[in-house]
Design a protein around this motif. Structure first.
Motif, PDB file in Angstrom:
ATOM      1  N   CYS A 123       0.868  -1.268  -0.149  1.00 35.41           N
ATOM      2  CA  CYS A 123      -0.175  -0.003   0.148  1.00 35.41           C
ATOM      3  C   CYS A 123       0.965   1.211  -0.072  1.00 35.41           C
ATOM      4  O   CYS A 123       1.978   1.170   0.615  1.00 35.41           O
ATOM      5  CB  CYS A 123      -0.964   0.034   1.221  1.00 35.41           C
ATOM      6  N   HIS A 124       0.416   2.122  -0.675  1.00 35.09           N
ATOM      7  CA  HIS A 124       1.364   3.344  -1.054  1.00 35.09           C
ATOM      8  C   HIS A 124       0.418   4.570  -0.862  1.00 35.09           C
ATOM      9  O   HIS A 124      -0.673   4.496  -1.230  1.00 35.09           O
ATOM     10  CB  HIS A 124       2.296   3.486  -2.196  1.00 35.09           C
ATOM     11  N   LEU A 125       1.065   5.605  -0.162  1.00 36.27           N
ATOM     12  CA  LEU A 125       0.019   6.901  -0.016  1.00 36.27           C
ATOM     13  C   LEU A 125       0.890   8.042  -0.836  1.00 36.27           C
ATOM     14  O   LEU A 125       2.055   8.452  -0.642  1.00 36.27           O
ATOM     15  CB  LEU A 125       0.094   7.316   1.565  1.00 36.27           C
ATOM     16  N   ILE A 126      -0.212   8.878  -1.739  1.00 33.11           N
ATOM     17  CA  ILE A 126       0.210   9.959  -2.325  1.00 33.11           C
ATOM     18  C   ILE A 126      -0.399  11.143  -1.505  1.00 33.11           C
ATOM     19  O   ILE A 126      -1.648  11.006  -1.522  1.00 33.11           O
ATOM     20  CB  ILE A 126      -0.140   9.818  -3.763  1.00 33.11           C
ATOM     21  N   SER A 127       0.417  11.969  -1.451  1.00 29.89           N
ATOM     22  CA  SER A 127      -0.217  13.338  -0.667  1.00 29.89           C
ATOM     23  C   SER A 127      -0.128  14.554  -1.669  1.00 29.89           C
ATOM     24  O   SER A 127       0.482  14.603  -2.460  1.00 29.89           O
ATOM     25  CB  SER A 127       0.688  13.700   0.530  1.00 29.89           C
ATOM     26  N   SER A 128      -1.310  15.328  -1.711  1.00 28.41           N
ATOM     27  CA  SER A 128      -1.649  16.493  -2.561  1.00 28.41           C
ATOM     28  C   SER A 128      -1.618  17.543  -1.423  1.00 28.41           C
ATOM     29  O   SER A 128      -2.414  17.760  -0.724  1.00 28.41           O
ATOM     30  CB  SER A 128      -3.075  16.404  -3.191  1.00 28.41           C
ATOM     31  N   TYR A 129      -0.513  18.454  -1.716  1.00 30.80           N
ATOM     32  CA  TYR A 129      -0.136  19.462  -0.577  1.00 30.80           C
ATOM     33  C   TYR A 129      -0.101  20.773  -1.287  1.00 30.80           C
ATOM     34  O   TYR A 129       0.371  20.957  -2.573  1.00 30.80           O
ATOM     35  CB  TYR A 129       0.594  19.040   0.626  1.00 30.80           C
ATOM     36  N   HIS A 130       0.129  21.761  -0.521  1.00 26.02           N
ATOM     37  CA  HIS A 130       0.508  23.351  -1.130  1.00 26.02           C
ATOM     38  C   HIS A 130       1.923  23.473  -0.565  1.00 26.02           C
ATOM     39  O   HIS A 130       2.249  23.413   0.901  1.00 26.02           O
ATOM     40  CB  HIS A 130      -0.110  24.290  -0.778  1.00 26.02           C
ATOM     41  N   ARG A 131       2.986  23.638  -1.277  1.00 29.79           N
ATOM     42  CA  ARG A 131       4.493  23.865  -1.000  1.00 29.79           C
ATOM     43  C   ARG A 131       4.473  25.196  -0.126  1.00 29.79           C
ATOM     44  O   ARG A 131       5.463  25.150   0.796  1.00 29.79           O
ATOM     45  CB  ARG A 131       5.226  23.904  -2.306  1.00 29.79           C
ATOM     46  N   GLY A 132       3.775  25.974  -0.410  1.00 33.45           N
ATOM     47  CA  GLY A 132       3.742  27.268   0.481  1.00 33.45           C
ATOM     48  C   GLY A 132       4.150  27.298   1.881  1.00 33.45           C
ATOM     49  O   GLY A 132       4.983  27.911   2.519  1.00 33.45           O
ATOM     50  N   LEU A 133       3.370  26.231   2.546  1.00 32.39           N
ATOM     51  CA  LEU A 133       3.405  25.926   4.156  1.00 32.39           C
ATOM     52  C   LEU A 133       4.820  25.387   4.395  1.00 32.39           C
ATOM     53  O   LEU A 133       5.105  25.314   5.759  1.00 32.39           O
ATOM     54  CB  LEU A 133       2.205  25.223   4.552  1.00 32.39           C
ATOM     55  N   PHE A 134       5.566  24.770   3.478  1.00 35.74           N
ATOM     56  CA  PHE A 134       6.809  24.404   3.769  1.00 35.74           C
ATOM     57  C   PHE A 134       7.931  25.342   3.575  1.00 35.74           C
ATOM     58  O   PHE A 134       9.120  24.962   3.668  1.00 35.74           O
ATOM     59  CB  PHE A 134       7.140  23.141   3.007  1.00 35.74           C
ATOM     60  N   LYS A 135       7.466  26.405   3.046  1.00 34.47           N
ATOM     61  CA  LYS A 135       8.171  27.589   2.757  1.00 34.47           C
ATOM     62  C   LYS A 135       9.281  27.109   1.453  1.00 34.47           C
ATOM     63  O   LYS A 135      10.354  27.536   1.248  1.00 34.47           O
ATOM     64  CB  LYS A 135       9.086  27.921   3.880  1.00 34.47           C
ATOM     65  N   GLN A 136       8.730  26.329   0.652  1.00 37.02           N
ATOM     66  CA  GLN A 136       9.185  25.867  -0.633  1.00 37.02           C
ATOM     67  C   GLN A 136       8.554  26.590  -1.793  1.00 37.02           C
ATOM     68  O   GLN A 136       7.426  27.333  -1.579  1.00 37.02           O
ATOM     69  CB  GLN A 136       8.958  24.516  -0.839  1.00 37.02           C
ATOM     70  N   THR A 137       9.402  26.846  -2.986  1.00 37.73           N
ATOM     71  CA  THR A 137       8.938  27.475  -4.020  1.00 37.73           C
ATOM     72  C   THR A 137       7.828  26.633  -4.587  1.00 37.73           C
ATOM     73  O   THR A 137       7.835  25.362  -4.642  1.00 37.73           O
ATOM     74  CB  THR A 137       9.757  27.853  -5.268  1.00 37.73           C
ATOM     75  N   GLY A 138       6.898  27.386  -5.328  1.00 35.68           N
ATOM     76  CA  GLY A 138       5.696  26.628  -6.246  1.00 35.68           C
ATOM     77  C   GLY A 138       4.456  26.481  -5.104  1.00 35.68           C
ATOM     78  O   GLY A 138       4.354  26.966  -4.219  1.00 35.68           O
ATOM     79  N   SER A 139       3.335  26.049  -5.695  1.00 37.04           N
ATOM     80  CA  SER A 139       2.099  26.018  -5.127  1.00 37.04           C
ATOM     81  C   SER A 139       1.816  24.525  -5.036  1.00 37.04           C
ATOM     82  O   SER A 139       2.158  23.709  -4.247  1.00 37.04           O
ATOM     83  CB  SER A 139       1.034  26.612  -5.985  1.00 37.04           C
ATOM     84  N   GLY A 140       0.606  23.894  -5.525  1.00 36.73           N
ATOM     85  CA  GLY A 140       0.113  22.535  -5.535  1.00 36.73           C
ATOM     86  C   GLY A 140       1.198  21.665  -6.077  1.00 36.73           C
ATOM     87  O   GLY A 140       1.658  21.687  -7.177  1.00 36.73           O
ATOM     88  N   HIS A 141       1.233  20.424  -5.355  1.00 37.04           N
ATOM     89  CA  HIS A 141       2.163  19.375  -5.681  1.00 37.04           C
ATOM     90  C   HIS A 141       1.554  18.348  -5.173  1.00 37.04           C
ATOM     91  O   HIS A 141       0.729  17.941  -4.177  1.00 37.04           O
ATOM     92  CB  HIS A 141       3.352  19.742  -4.810  1.00 37.04           C
ATOM     93  N   PHE A 142       1.937  16.843  -6.036  1.00 31.99           N
ATOM     94  CA  PHE A 142       1.631  15.673  -5.656  1.00 31.99           C
ATOM     95  C   PHE A 142       3.281  14.866  -5.174  1.00 31.99           C
ATOM     96  O   PHE A 142       4.131  15.258  -5.987  1.00 31.99           O
ATOM     97  CB  PHE A 142       1.160  14.836  -6.447  1.00 31.99           C
ATOM     98  N   SER A 143       3.250  14.200  -4.087  1.00 26.58           N
ATOM     99  CA  SER A 143       4.445  13.282  -3.993  1.00 26.58           C
ATOM    100  C   SER A 143       3.996  12.041  -3.004  1.00 26.58           C
ATOM    101  O   SER A 143       3.178  12.142  -2.360  1.00 26.58           O
ATOM    102  CB  SER A 143       5.525  14.118  -3.352  1.00 26.58           C
ATOM    103  N   PRO A 144       4.604  11.047  -3.136  1.00 26.80           N
ATOM    104  CA  PRO A 144       4.225   9.787  -2.465  1.00 26.80           C
ATOM    105  C   PRO A 144       4.897   9.664  -1.127  1.00 26.80           C
ATOM    106  O   PRO A 144       6.127  10.684  -0.875  1.00 26.80           O
ATOM    107  CB  PRO A 144       5.050   8.609  -3.241  1.00 26.80           C
ATOM    108  N   ILE A 145       4.429   9.469   0.000  1.00 26.73           N
ATOM    109  CA  ILE A 145       4.899   9.398   1.346  1.00 26.73           C
ATOM    110  C   ILE A 145       5.828   8.103   1.368  1.00 26.73           C
ATOM    111  O   ILE A 145       5.133   6.733   1.417  1.00 26.73           O
ATOM    112  CB  ILE A 145       3.991   9.451   2.512  1.00 26.73           C
TER     113      ILE A 145
END
Length: 300
Positions: A123-145
């Motif tokens: 089982c694998h989990l893909i997260s959909s999140y906003h980069r801004g809260l990590f102080k990263q450049t960009g906005s919406g993003h997807f990545s696996p955990i």
């Protein structure tokens, strides 16, 4: 050094089991807006899900370019992809999918699913999140955990934008906060997707493929033309329904039938069949030939 320590402790606690499958298929998104496609192809390959078609040469392998059944690739390339379309693609690819938008879930549920998936390699989990809260450049993003550290309550994000950020640990509450944001393109909350292998019992009839171009016209016929046809006919019972259906099949229906998954698997010598499967497949093919002959006689 601290990151390595987190990694080792998570391994010892058994919440890095999914990491080793995922890291074998870790890839960099090939386009700036392909994060959803890269995350999904990475997870599908880690689960050893058969794409049902060849990638290149004899190899059956998920590539971003093959994930086009729910959204045109040119559109994804230009504008990215929504949470709902990623869910659609995972289902279209034949995976078992559970989707959770943040406004319909809780951080406790999210933590429970992260712990379960990182403690398993099926089982694998893909997260959909906003980069801004990590102080990263960009906005919406997807990545696996890729892992979870229970004592620190941190999740390991395997960022598919590897040209920007390497894998990094994030406090799970902060990740939840980043997921609990609105996607401006859809007006809906982001969230997370659980992807696992779908285990089906052997089919008695046929499993049809929707990857062939004939599916487009067949689906239109079934969704648009057939309901109108049935409403205009004097349909009283199931016999009338079947009669109307079989006597008004579109001209390319035979081509669509050829793309039956098990028959196509046999034609491509893709997988070995058991004796039971061979017997069942022989019966299916025999009836398919009878159907084709019947269809030919009606045309004549």
């Amino acid at each position: 050094m601290e990151l390595q320590q987190l990694f080792l402790e998570a391994i010892q606690n058994g919440t890095m089991e999914g990491f080793f499958k995922l890291i074998s298929y870790f890839q960099t998104q090939s386009e700036p807006a392909y994060c959803g496609l890269a995350s999904l192809s990475m997870v599908l390959n880690a689960l050893s899900i058969d794409p049902g078609r060849k990638w290149k040469g004899p190899w059956r392998w998920f590539d971003e370019s093959m994930l086009d059944c729910c959204e045109p690739l040119e559109k994804v390339k230009a504008k990215g992809i929504s949470f709902g379309k990623v869910v659609c693609l995972a289902q279209c690819a034949g995976a078992k999918v559970e989707a959770f938008r943040s406004n319909l879930s809780t951080i406790d549920d999210f933590r429970k699913h992260v712990m379960a998936c990182t403690a398993s390699d099926d089982c694998h989990l893909i997260s959909s999140y906003h980069r801004g809260l990590f102080k990263q450049t960009g906005s919406g993003h997807f990545s696996p955990i890729g892992g979870y550290h229970a004592e620190k309550d941190m999740a390991l994000i395997l960022d598919v934008a590897r040209f920007k950020y390497p894998p990094h640990w994030v406090p799970l509450p902060l990740l939840w906060e980043a997921m609990n944001t609105i996607d401006e393109a859809t007006g809906l909350h982001r969230g997370f997707v659980l992807v696992s292998k779908l285990h089906r019992a052997p089919a008695l009839l046929y499993t049809l493929s929707c990857k062939h171009e004939s599916w487009v016209s067949i689906s239109k016929h079934l969704m648009d033309d057939l309901p109108v046809l049935l409403s205009s006919e004097n349909v009283k019972d199931i016999k009338d329904v079947l009669s109307t259906l079989l006597s008004n099949l579109p001209p390319n229906f035979a081509e669509f039938i050829k793309w039956v998954a098990e028959v196509r698997r046999q034609e491509e010598n893709g997988q070995k069949l058991s004796e039971e499967e061979k017997g069942r497949l022989a019966i299916k093919v025999r009836y398919l030939k009878k159907f084709s002959k019947l269809k030919g006689k009606k045309k004549a």
